[in-house]
Every structure is written in structure tokens, then in C-alpha cells.
Motif scaffolding. Structure first.
Motif, mmCIF file in Angstrom:
data_model
loop_
_atom_site.group_PDB
_atom_site.id
_atom_site.type_symbol
_atom_site.label_atom_id
_atom_site.label_comp_id
_atom_site.label_asym_id
_atom_site.label_seq_id
_atom_site.Cartn_x
_atom_site.Cartn_y
_atom_site.Cartn_z
ATOM 1 N N LEU A 1 -27.596 0.787 -7.660
ATOM 2 C CA LEU A 1 -28.334 -0.397 -7.244
ATOM 3 C C LEU A 1 -29.218 -0.949 -8.360
ATOM 4 O O LEU A 1 -29.558 -2.134 -8.360
ATOM 5 C CB LEU A 1 -29.194 -0.094 -6.017
ATOM 6 N N HIS A 2 -29.572 -0.099 -9.332
ATOM 7 C CA HIS A 2 -30.376 -0.590 -10.454
ATOM 8 C C HIS A 2 -29.593 -1.573 -11.315
ATOM 9 O O HIS A 2 -30.189 -2.331 -12.084
ATOM 10 C CB HIS A 2 -30.846 0.590 -11.316
ATOM 11 N N GLU A 3 -28.264 -1.595 -11.144
ATOM 12 C CA GLU A 3 -27.428 -2.514 -11.922
ATOM 13 C C GLU A 3 -27.064 -3.765 -11.133
ATOM 14 O O GLU A 3 -26.477 -4.700 -11.681
ATOM 15 C CB GLU A 3 -26.135 -1.810 -12.354
ATOM 16 N N VAL A 4 -27.406 -3.791 -9.859
ATOM 17 C CA VAL A 4 -27.015 -4.907 -9.003
ATOM 18 C C VAL A 4 -28.058 -6.017 -9.105
ATOM 19 O O VAL A 4 -29.236 -5.791 -8.866
ATOM 20 C CB VAL A 4 -26.873 -4.457 -7.538
ATOM 21 N N THR A 5 -27.624 -7.182 -9.470
ATOM 22 C CA THR A 5 -28.538 -8.318 -9.589
ATOM 23 C C THR A 5 -28.220 -9.412 -8.577
ATOM 24 O O THR A 5 -29.000 -10.348 -8.422
ATOM 25 C CB THR A 5 -28.458 -8.921 -11.002
ATOM 26 N N LYS A 6 -27.087 -9.310 -7.882
ATOM 27 C CA LYS A 6 -26.650 -10.400 -7.007
ATOM 28 C C LYS A 6 -27.145 -10.277 -5.578
ATOM 29 O O LYS A 6 -27.312 -11.267 -4.894
ATOM 30 C CB LYS A 6 -25.120 -10.486 -7.008
ATOM 31 N N PHE A 7 -27.374 -9.053 -5.081
ATOM 32 C CA PHE A 7 -27.712 -8.949 -3.673
ATOM 33 C C PHE A 7 -29.163 -9.382 -3.444
ATOM 34 O O PHE A 7 -30.007 -9.339 -4.323
ATOM 35 C CB PHE A 7 -27.443 -7.548 -3.138
ATOM 36 N N ILE A 8 -29.436 -9.821 -2.234
ATOM 37 C CA ILE A 8 -30.715 -10.435 -1.906
ATOM 38 C C ILE A 8 -31.793 -9.368 -1.705
ATOM 39 O O ILE A 8 -31.626 -8.442 -0.920
ATOM 40 C CB ILE A 8 -30.574 -11.287 -0.625
ATOM 41 N N LYS A 9 -32.907 -9.512 -2.427
ATOM 42 C CA LYS A 9 -34.049 -8.615 -2.238
ATOM 43 C C LYS A 9 -34.992 -9.163 -1.188
ATOM 44 O O LYS A 9 -35.492 -8.446 -0.333
ATOM 45 C CB LYS A 9 -34.790 -8.435 -3.567
ATOM 46 N N ASN A 10 -35.265 -10.435 -1.254
ATOM 47 C CA ASN A 10 -36.104 -11.138 -0.282
ATOM 48 C C ASN A 10 -35.518 -12.521 -0.032
ATOM 49 O O ASN A 10 -34.885 -13.084 -0.932
ATOM 50 C CB ASN A 10 -37.546 -11.272 -0.799
ATOM 51 N N PRO A 11 -35.727 -13.102 1.141
ATOM 52 C CA PRO A 11 -36.449 -12.554 2.292
ATOM 53 C C PRO A 11 -35.607 -11.579 3.110
ATOM 54 O O PRO A 11 -34.379 -11.636 3.072
ATOM 55 C CB PRO A 11 -36.777 -13.809 3.105
ATOM 56 N N VAL A 12 -36.300 -10.736 3.843
ATOM 57 C CA VAL A 12 -35.622 -9.806 4.746
ATOM 58 C C VAL A 12 -35.158 -10.545 5.998
ATOM 59 O O VAL A 12 -34.033 -10.366 6.463
ATOM 60 C CB VAL A 12 -36.566 -8.648 5.132
ATOM 61 N N ASN A 13 -36.049 -11.389 6.525
ATOM 62 C CA ASN A 13 -35.787 -12.105 7.774
ATOM 63 C C ASN A 13 -35.837 -13.613 7.555
ATOM 64 O O ASN A 13 -36.250 -14.082 6.491
ATOM 65 C CB ASN A 13 -36.815 -11.690 8.832
ATOM 66 N N ASN A 14 -35.448 -14.348 8.585
ATOM 67 C CA ASN A 14 -35.408 -15.801 8.468
ATOM 68 C C ASN A 14 -36.806 -16.405 8.583
ATOM 69 O O ASN A 14 -37.780 -15.716 8.878
ATOM 70 C CB ASN A 14 -34.466 -16.400 9.508
ATOM 71 N N MET B 1 -38.522 -18.193 10.572
ATOM 72 C CA MET B 1 -39.362 -18.188 11.766
ATOM 73 C C MET B 1 -39.932 -16.804 12.079
ATOM 74 O O MET B 1 -40.726 -16.650 12.995
ATOM 75 C CB MET B 1 -38.587 -18.711 12.982
ATOM 76 N N ALA B 2 -39.558 -15.781 11.316
ATOM 77 C CA ALA B 2 -40.064 -14.435 11.530
ATOM 78 C C ALA B 2 -41.541 -14.351 11.124
ATOM 79 O O ALA B 2 -42.017 -15.109 10.281
ATOM 80 C CB ALA B 2 -39.247 -13.423 10.744
ATOM 81 N N LYS B 3 -42.242 -13.374 11.705
ATOM 82 C CA LYS B 3 -43.654 -13.170 11.383
ATOM 83 C C LYS B 3 -43.835 -12.219 10.211
ATOM 84 O O LYS B 3 -44.903 -12.185 9.604
ATOM 85 C CB LYS B 3 -44.385 -12.599 12.612
ATOM 86 N N TRP B 4 -42.806 -11.426 9.928
ATOM 87 C CA TRP B 4 -42.838 -10.535 8.764
ATOM 88 C C TRP B 4 -41.505 -10.603 8.029
ATOM 89 O O TRP B 4 -40.453 -10.733 8.655
ATOM 90 C CB TRP B 4 -43.099 -9.071 9.168
ATOM 91 N N GLY B 5 -41.569 -10.513 6.714
ATOM 92 C CA GLY B 5 -40.355 -10.452 5.916
ATOM 93 C C GLY B 5 -39.677 -11.779 5.743
ATOM 94 O O GLY B 5 -38.467 -11.831 5.449
ATOM 95 N N ASN B 6 -40.405 -12.890 5.890
ATOM 96 C CA ASN B 6 -39.795 -14.216 5.811
ATOM 97 C C ASN B 6 -39.973 -14.873 4.456
ATOM 98 O O ASN B 6 -39.673 -16.057 4.294
ATOM 99 C CB ASN B 6 -40.365 -15.122 6.913
ATOM 100 N N LYS B 7 -40.475 -14.122 3.480
ATOM 101 C CA LYS B 7 -40.695 -14.706 2.142
ATOM 102 C C LYS B 7 -40.105 -13.793 1.083
ATOM 103 O O LYS B 7 -39.906 -12.623 1.291
ATOM 104 C CB LYS B 7 -42.199 -14.884 1.897
ATOM 105 N N TRP C 1 -26.681 -15.949 6.783
ATOM 106 C CA TRP C 1 -27.856 -16.657 6.303
ATOM 107 C C TRP C 1 -28.257 -16.124 4.927
ATOM 108 O O TRP C 1 -27.878 -14.996 4.553
ATOM 109 C CB TRP C 1 -29.029 -16.485 7.283
ATOM 110 N N ASP C 2 -29.061 -16.875 4.207
ATOM 111 C CA ASP C 2 -29.490 -16.450 2.874
ATOM 112 C C ASP C 2 -30.708 -15.530 2.953
ATOM 113 O O ASP C 2 -31.755 -15.756 2.326
ATOM 114 C CB ASP C 2 -29.778 -17.677 1.988
ATOM 115 N N ILE C 3 -30.558 -14.486 3.767
ATOM 116 C CA ILE C 3 -31.569 -13.453 3.944
ATOM 117 C C ILE C 3 -30.856 -12.104 3.945
ATOM 118 O O ILE C 3 -29.623 -12.042 3.915
ATOM 119 C CB ILE C 3 -32.332 -13.632 5.276
ATOM 120 N N ARG C 4 -31.629 -11.021 3.992
ATOM 121 C CA ARG C 4 -31.011 -9.704 4.081
ATOM 122 C C ARG C 4 -30.419 -9.497 5.473
ATOM 123 O O ARG C 4 -29.225 -9.371 5.639
ATOM 124 C CB ARG C 4 -32.041 -8.622 3.747
ATOM 125 N N GLY C 5 -31.296 -9.433 6.489
ATOM 126 C CA GLY C 5 -30.840 -9.377 7.870
ATOM 127 C C GLY C 5 -29.707 -8.398 8.121
ATOM 128 O O GLY C 5 -29.662 -7.293 7.571
#
Length: 209
Positions: free
Chosen positions: A188-201, A203-209, A8-12
Motif C-alpha cells: 500500500l505504500h506504493e499505491v497512489t491511486k486509491f482514495i484516502k479521503n473522504p471516507v464518507n459522502n 452529507m455525513a457528519k464524520w469522514g466527509n472531507k 462515488w468518489d469516496i472510500r465507502g
């Protein structure tokens, strides 16, 4: 042909894998997007999962030529196999312990984020210091938990928790130094491709944005 990682397009579950692949200089792969509320449509994944020729089709998955690997820790071990999963028996035992302890820690956090967040948050925060103390004691004065793929898993868990509660690591200097050391060594300060947010999908109550 490069390996293909899908999630998914989240960290997870996939974020430690992305970090490890960034570190080893390989591509990330594709990301699926969950639909909006209230249905959170996942047909983009469920419409193809049974057509992929996998024994246990699931996300994340990794395709490397004819090999198809599922389960996040199995994928991490597969990528790390050419580096190290522990050289001595003691090192391998240490890797196995922290790998599974990290999964228990993550599962508890995921349950909080997706289920009963409002009623369970205070209780989770109350027990969090004891959980972090265990990881701090396990790390002790070492620079790394095991100098293997498990350090990527622990980094992600601790990073998510300091996003969740910015002060949760204040009492654990060695854990904070581990995070700093990891970010410097993995650039990691040089990494621009990995996902910072959202952490969760969504429907999650936290980390969904």
C-alpha cells in the motif's frame, strides 16, 4: 476489455474492492460526484441507473463483459473467485462468518457517521472496545482473518476506525500487526491511486472531507 467498477468518489463500500483490484493489477473504473449542500444532488447517478440494464441497479457496480454485478460483497467474491474464497468447509465457514460480521460492524459505523453523530459518538466509543475484542479474539494468533477477500474488508474497517479514534487499537496488538502486515504484503505504500479521503459522502457528519 477490462472490468469497470463504478462508485462515488469516496472510500465507502468500494474501498476494499479498489484495494483488491490494486492487488490483482486491474483497473478501478469511474467515480460519481455528489453535489454540494444543501441538496447534495445525485442526478449524475440517478439519471443513468435505470438505463444500465441491471436487475438491482446500485453503487458500487462492476461490469465484466456481459456480466453486471452489484452488492459490494458479491463484487468482492466475484473478483476473488479465481484466487480463493476458502478451500475447505471450515475455511469457507470462517469466511462467511467474518464477511457478515464485518458488514454488521460497518453498518453500525455508517449509521453513526451519517445519523445523530453528535449525540451517539460517546456511546459508540464506549462499546467499540468490546466489538474490537471480538475481532481480536477471532484473529487470535493467525496472520490473516481468512487469507481471502475478507481480509481486505476488515483492513478497511480497522483503518477507518483508527482514523476515527487514533487510540482505539492500542489494546489489540494482533489487530495492529494485521494492519501493518496487510500494508506491507499489499504494497500500500506504493499505491497512489486509491482514495484516502473522504471516507464518507458530503452529507455525513464524520469522514466527509
Amino acid at each position: 476489455m477490462p472490468m469497470e467498477l463504478a462508485y462515488w468518489d469516496i472510500r465507502g463500500l468500494a474501498q476494499p474492492i479498489r484495494l483488491l483490484r490494486e492487488y490483482t493489477g486491474t483497473e478501478y473504473g469511474q467515480a460519481f460526484s455528489c453535489g454540494e449542500a444543501p441538496d447534495y444532488d445525485k442526478s449524475c447517478w440517478f439519471g443513468i441507473k435505470d438505463k444500465l440494464g441491471m436487475d438491482f441497479p446500485n453503487l458500487p457496480y462492476l461490469v465484466d463483459g456481459d456480466r453486471k454485478v452489484v452488492q459490494s460483497n458479491a463484487i468482492m467474491r466475484y473478483i476473488a473467485r479465481n484466487t480463493t474464497c476458502g478451500e475447505t468447509e471450515d475455511e469457507q465457514v470462517r469466511v462467511d462468518i467474518i464477511e457478515n460480521q464485518a458488514m454488521d460492524f460497518r453498518n453500525g459505523f455508517v449509521m453513526l457517521c451519517y445519523m445523530n453523530y453528535d449525540t451517539n459518538k460517546d456511546g459508540y466509543l464506549k462499546t467499540l472496545p468490546d466489538k474490537l475484542q471480538q475481532f481480536s479474539s477471532f484473529l487470535a494468533s493467525r496472520n490473516w482473518f481468512a487469507i481471502t477477500f475478507v481480509d481486505f474488508i476488515i483492513y478497511e474497517l480497522l483503518d477507518q476506525h483508527r482514523m476515527f479514534d487514533s487510540k482505539c487499537l492500542d489494546a489489540f496488538d494482533n489487530l495492529k500487526k494485521f494492519l501493518d502486515r496487510f500494508e506491507v504484503n499489499c504494497c500500500l505504500h506504493e499505491v497512489t491511486k486509491f482514495i484516502k479521503n473522504p471516507v464518507n459522502n458530503k452529507m455525513a457528519k464524520w469522514g466527509n472531507k
